[in-house]
Design an enzyme around this catalytic site. Structure first.
Site, PDB file in Angstrom:
ATOM      1  N   SER A 146      -2.471  32.899  40.295  1.00  0.00           N
ATOM      2  CA  SER A 146      -2.737  33.452  38.973  1.00  0.00           C
ATOM      3  C   SER A 146      -3.817  32.614  38.309  1.00  0.00           C
ATOM      4  O   SER A 146      -3.951  31.418  38.608  1.00  0.00           O
ATOM      5  CB  SER A 146      -1.474  33.417  38.110  1.00  0.00           C
ATOM      6  N   TYR A 159       6.014  28.924  35.047  1.00  0.00           N
ATOM      7  CA  TYR A 159       5.210  29.872  35.830  1.00  0.00           C
ATOM      8  C   TYR A 159       3.854  29.258  36.172  1.00  0.00           C
ATOM      9  O   TYR A 159       3.421  29.281  37.341  1.00  0.00           O
ATOM     10  CB  TYR A 159       5.031  31.171  35.046  1.00  0.00           C
TER      11      TYR A 159
END
Length: 255
Positions: A146, A159
């Site tokens: 990401s 995350y």
């Protein structure tokens, strides 16, 4: 270009979700002989993807596994290779969770739930797949990371940390598995559109469109195209690389 993945056998984890669906369908459209779809609970959604994969001419099966369990990761990879006739040429580690939680109040259990799903599963699945690919003399592994690996967002500490670690795992794996013909890379998407996102987060979608030089959100097939490239013969000298797919958002100055 068509047929970039002709004859390949691929395993895509988290294939019941939007990005996983986009990856699996692109693999089938580019000639993969078999696309194995993993899911944990989204069986109906994964079955729909499998049906569409078959329409593109590839064989497909849905396999369930809890990827926080190392033994289930290994079993998943083994069953995928069995479905592929003993072969596994491409693994895409896509399965992940993205809960929100303020860091000051986060518990160790909440931290581990994200890290085990997003990172430890990548380690276990890659290790198992590499054993098969090493015997074949070649293989490609792609982790879905990401842009938050380098640009964290509020409430996403667990995350973002897990995705940063995924990027470094790929670089380390590229270093150690390279002599066996195994390439390992990451794809780092930006904001990918999904049903209802505009209604659920209108302000975020508006800000993203304003920030993106391309003026739009990403689509699952954008991520799929990047994964196809990395698994194809066009990328035989690409390993240890993080391919950012974010419509140019990362290119914007932050000052």
């Amino acid at each position: 270009m068509n047929g970039l993945l002709s004859g390949q056998v691929a395993l895509v984890t988290g294939a019941g979700g939007g990005i996983g669906r986009g990856i699996a369908l692109r693999f089938a459209e580019q000639g993969a002989a078999a696309v194995v779809l993993h899911c944990r609970t989204a069986v109906a959604a994964a079955d729909e993807v499998a049906a569409r994969v078959r329409e593109s001419g590839a064989r497909s099966v849905v396999l369930r596994a809890e990827l926080t369990d190392e033994d289930e990761c290994r079993a998943l990879v083994r069953e995928a290779a069995e479905f592929g006739g003993g072969r596994l040429t491409a693994l895409v580690n896509n399965a992940a969770v993205q809960p929100t939680r303020a860091l000051p109040g986060m518990t160790a259990a909440e931290w581990r739930a994200v890290v085990d799903t997003n990172l430890t599963s990548v380690f276990a699945c890659t290790q198992a797949a590499a054993e098969i690919m090493r015997e074949q003399g070649a293989g490609s592994v792609t982790h879905i990371a990401s842009i938050e690996a380098s640009a964290p967002a509020p409430l996403h500490a667990h995350y973002s940390a897990s995705k940063a670690a995924v990027v470094m795992h790929a670089r380390s794996a590229a270093l150690e598995y390279g002599p066996y013909g195994i390439r390992v890379n990451t794809v780092s998407p930006g904001l990918i559109d999904r049903d209802g996102l505009g209604e659920a987060w209108p302000e975020g979608v508006r800000r993203w469109r304003e920030a993106a030089p391309t003026g739009r959100l990403g689509r699952p097939e954008d991520v799929g195209d990047a994964c196809v490239f990395l698994a194809s013969s066009l990328a035989t000298w690409v390993t240890g690389h993080d391919l950012v797919v974010d419509g140019g958002v990362s290119a914007r100055p932050t000052w």
